[in-house]
Design an enzyme around this catalytic site. Structure first.
Site, PDB file in Angstrom:
ATOM      1  N   LYS A 204      -5.825  41.029  73.490  1.00 42.48           N
ATOM      2  CA  LYS A 204      -4.413  41.444  73.475  1.00 42.48           C
ATOM      3  C   LYS A 204      -4.256  42.828  72.826  1.00 42.48           C
ATOM      4  O   LYS A 204      -3.549  43.708  73.326  1.00 42.48           O
ATOM      5  CB  LYS A 204      -3.600  40.396  72.691  1.00 42.48           C
ATOM      6  CG  LYS A 204      -2.207  40.808  72.336  1.00 42.48           C
ATOM      7  CD  LYS A 204      -1.332  40.854  73.549  1.00 42.48           C
ATOM      8  CE  LYS A 204       0.024  41.425  73.227  1.00 42.48           C
ATOM      9  NZ  LYS A 204       0.938  41.349  74.321  1.00 42.48           N
ATOM     10  N   CYS A 258       5.373  46.545  70.868  1.00 44.08           N
ATOM     11  CA  CYS A 258       4.012  46.127  71.209  1.00 44.08           C
ATOM     12  C   CYS A 258       3.050  47.298  71.187  1.00 44.08           C
ATOM     13  O   CYS A 258       2.165  47.369  70.351  1.00 44.08           O
ATOM     14  CB  CYS A 258       4.016  45.492  72.589  1.00 44.08           C
ATOM     15  SG  CYS A 258       5.318  44.265  72.736  1.00 44.08           S
TER      16      CYS A 258
HETATM   17  N1  SAJ Z   1       5.423  54.905  78.410  1.00 44.85           N
HETATM   18  C1  SAJ Z   1       5.146  56.259  78.603  1.00 44.85           C
HETATM   19  N2  SAJ Z   1       4.453  56.639  79.725  1.00 44.85           N
HETATM   20  C2  SAJ Z   1       4.012  55.728  80.640  1.00 44.85           C
HETATM   21  C3  SAJ Z   1       4.275  54.350  80.430  1.00 44.85           C
HETATM   22  C4  SAJ Z   1       4.987  53.964  79.299  1.00 44.85           C
HETATM   23  O1  SAJ Z   1       5.520  57.116  77.802  1.00 44.85           O
HETATM   24  O2  SAJ Z   1       3.406  56.160  81.628  1.00 44.85           O
HETATM   25  C5  SAJ Z   1       6.162  54.488  77.201  1.00 44.85           C
HETATM   26  C6  SAJ Z   1       7.483  53.768  77.499  1.00 44.85           C
HETATM   27  O3  SAJ Z   1       8.530  54.679  77.718  1.00 44.85           O
HETATM   28  C7  SAJ Z   1       7.662  52.957  76.226  1.00 44.85           C
HETATM   29  C8  SAJ Z   1       6.231  52.605  75.825  1.00 44.85           C
HETATM   30  O4  SAJ Z   1       5.389  53.497  76.521  1.00 44.85           O
HETATM   31  O5  SAJ Z   1       8.240  53.742  75.196  1.00 44.85           O
HETATM   32  C9  SAJ Z   1       5.826  51.173  76.148  1.00 44.85           C
HETATM   33  O6  SAJ Z   1       6.315  50.785  77.422  1.00 44.85           O
HETATM   34  P1  SAJ Z   1       5.437  49.936  78.466  1.00 44.85           P
HETATM   35  O7  SAJ Z   1       6.249  49.726  79.668  1.00 44.85           O
HETATM   36  O8  SAJ Z   1       4.118  50.576  78.658  1.00 44.85           O
HETATM   37  O9  SAJ Z   1       5.111  48.580  77.720  1.00 44.85           O
HETATM   38  P2  SAJ Z   1       5.983  47.439  76.928  1.00 44.85           P
HETATM   39  O10 SAJ Z   1       5.889  47.751  75.473  1.00 44.85           O
HETATM   40  O11 SAJ Z   1       7.312  47.219  77.509  1.00 44.85           O
HETATM   41  O12 SAJ Z   1       5.068  46.126  77.271  1.00 44.85           O
HETATM   42  C10 SAJ Z   1       3.686  46.143  76.942  1.00 44.85           C
HETATM   43  C11 SAJ Z   1       2.886  45.665  78.164  1.00 44.85           C
HETATM   44  N3  SAJ Z   1       1.460  45.922  77.931  1.00 44.85           N
HETATM   45  C12 SAJ Z   1       0.705  46.593  78.835  1.00 44.85           C
HETATM   46  O13 SAJ Z   1       1.149  47.071  79.853  1.00 44.85           O
HETATM   47  C13 SAJ Z   1      -0.751  46.723  78.514  1.00 44.85           C
HETATM   48  C14 SAJ Z   1       3.132  44.175  78.389  1.00 44.85           C
HETATM   49  O14 SAJ Z   1       2.302  43.681  79.435  1.00 44.85           O
HETATM   50  C15 SAJ Z   1       2.857  43.393  77.097  1.00 44.85           C
HETATM   51  O15 SAJ Z   1       3.084  41.999  77.265  1.00 44.85           O
HETATM   52  C16 SAJ Z   1       3.796  43.920  76.032  1.00 44.85           C
HETATM   53  O16 SAJ Z   1       3.483  45.304  75.811  1.00 44.85           O
HETATM   54  C17 SAJ Z   1       3.579  43.092  74.771  1.00 44.85           C
HETATM   55  O17 SAJ Z   1       4.414  42.192  74.507  1.00 44.85           O
HETATM   56  O18 SAJ Z   1       2.548  43.259  74.105  1.00 44.85           O
END
Ligand code: SAJ
Length: 405
Positions: A204, A258
């Site tokens: 995780k 996360c």
């Molecule tokens: N972000 C960027 N650039 C990108 C993608 C995301 O700057 O290309 C930023 C987003 O704006 C945000 C942050 O990253 O601020 C996180 O967003 P996210 O969509 O990547 O992830 P979360 O936090 O909503 O959910 C993540 C997911 N983990 C992965 O994709 C590996 C989800 O599957 C997990 O279950 C969740 O964390 C968790 O609960 O751990």
């Protein structure tokens, strides 16, 4: 309601959807939360968080007697721990909620019960909880199934992903792994992958750290491109045309509960070894600071050139596009930072996904864009992607919302 089969400790962003899904399948679920208002809301068939399809599922499960919430744990056969694991000031993980939820159910445990932690946890937490359980109930040693199975769902798509995502399931011994797999098989159609508890815990942390590192690479490129006068969005789009390159998108930083948190669980335990993971956290945090500085310097340049203070629209407060969640939001951090020592009158803050905020005065998007001299797009919300008539404005688009690639 008859005696519950499952106790779910923690009814937040993951615990409540999990409880609702299990209950919807006809299993009697007892949900536990320390917050009385949350308990009352759920028992009224309502929800306290925003998540598509969750409201209907909770309402169905409660009205059909399959889901009940309480501040107290109840006797059951399976106990799921789905409480938060924040970090302390020094970025060390704080597992006190997992500990206290476990202590709550220790008196209820009986031979043959299953105890599963879903909360993101530092490596070794499940074994630690096993020792805690057996210390207080030595007669249960080897008689309870103990496992770790992290949630991996994406906020905004939780109800779908809870069912369809693969799960990684690691017991403290093989029979615990098998028992936990048996439990999830009833509710999950994704594949169930068996391992041990420590590997499942690390898995995780690694998933979210991997994403953090990849976003840090994109953010680093955005800083380099700013100096090199290259459009980073175009650059990434072109580089991604290579069959083995897949760069993520830069933004105003990384937020949420996360990805901006979990890497610290590795770094604090293995500081000498996790240099890239630690650096990625620094780069992503620095990106937010850099955005705030950029807004302030653009504002000063405007003042010098025009002899008056500019009006500035700050678009977006949520931690990612098209959600209402402001937890650990870099956009919120940036807004707070630029408002420090500033005259609030100069700023219009816009967040289309929430009606009001206890600190920030929110302005309607159309008004803000019309009035402002400088438009800062912090989050790529769908409303911002459609903005037009910005020719006479200075635009700082940190989110790529306006890029049509
Ligand atoms: N972000 C960027 N650039 C990108 C993608 C995301 O700057 O290309 C930023 C987003 O704006 C945000 C942050 O990253 O601020 C996180 O967003 P996210 O969509 O990547 O992830 P979360 O936090 O909503 O959910 C993540 C997911 N983990 C992965 O994709 C590996 C989800 O599957 C997990 O279950 C969740 O964390 C968790 O609960 O751990």
């Amino acid at each position: 309601m008859q005696n519950p089969e499952v106790n779910i400790l923690g009814l937040g962003y993951i615990g409540l959807p999990t409880a609702a899904l299990i209950a919807k399948n006809g299993t009697h679920v007892h949900g536990v939360d320390i917050n009385k208002d949350v308990v009352e809301t759920i028992n009224n068939g309502k929800i306290h968080i925003v998540e598509p399809d969750l409201g209907e599922t909770v309402s169905y499960a409660v009205s059909n007697g399959f889901l009940r919430a309480s501040t107290e744990a109840a006797l059951a056969n399976t106990y799921l721990i789905v409480v938060p694991t924040p970090f302390k000031n020094n970025h060390e993980p704080d597992i006190s909620f997992v500990e206290s939820a476990t202590e709550n159910i220790i008196p209820l445990l009986k031979k043959g019960d299953t105890y599963i932690i879903e909360s993101t946890s530092p490596v070794g937490t499940t074994e630690k909880m096993m020792h805690l359980i057996y210390e207080k109930r030595p007669e249960l040693k080897g008689e309870v199934f103990i496992a770790y199975c992290p949630e991996r769902v994406l906020p905004g798509n939780v109800m779908y992903e809870l069912v369809h995502n693969d799960r990684v399931i690691g017991g403290v011994d093989e029979k615990s792994t098998k028992k936990a797999v048996e439990f999830y098989r009833k509710y999950v159609t994704g594949e169930l992958h068996e391992t041990n508890a420590r590997t499942a815990e690390m898995c995780k942390l690694v998933e979210n750290s991997s994403r953090d590192v990849q976003i840090a690479f994109a953010n680093e490129l955005s800083l380099i491109c700013d100096k090199a006068d290259i459009d980073v969005w175009e650059l990434i789009n072109l580089a991604n045309k290579h069959p083995r390159v897949n760069i993520l998108q830069p933004g105003c930083g990384v937020g949420g509960h996360c990805i901006a948190v979990d890497p610290y669980f590795i770094v604090s335990e293995y500081p000498m070894e996790s240099r890239i993971i630690g650096k990625a956290r620094e780069v992503n945090n620095y990106k937010s600071f850099w955005c705030a500085e950029k807004i302030v310097s653009t504002k000063l340049e405007f003042e010098l050139r025009h002899g008056r203070k500019p009006k500035i629209a700050l678009l977006g407060l949520a931690f990612k596009p098209d959600i209402d969640d402001l937890r650990e939001s870099p956009a919120k951090y940036i807004v707070q930072r630029v408002l420090q020592d500033a005259n609030n009158e100069d700023y219009y803050i816009v967040e289309p996904n929430i009606d009001n905020h206890n600190i920030f005065k929110l302005t309607d998007l159309t008004v803000a864009v019309k009035e402002a001299d400088i438009i800062v797009i912090l989050v790529a919300h769908k409303e911002f992607k459609q903005l037009t008539e910005l020719e006479n404005k200075i635009v700082l688009d940190f989110s790529g919302a306006l890029k049509k690639l």
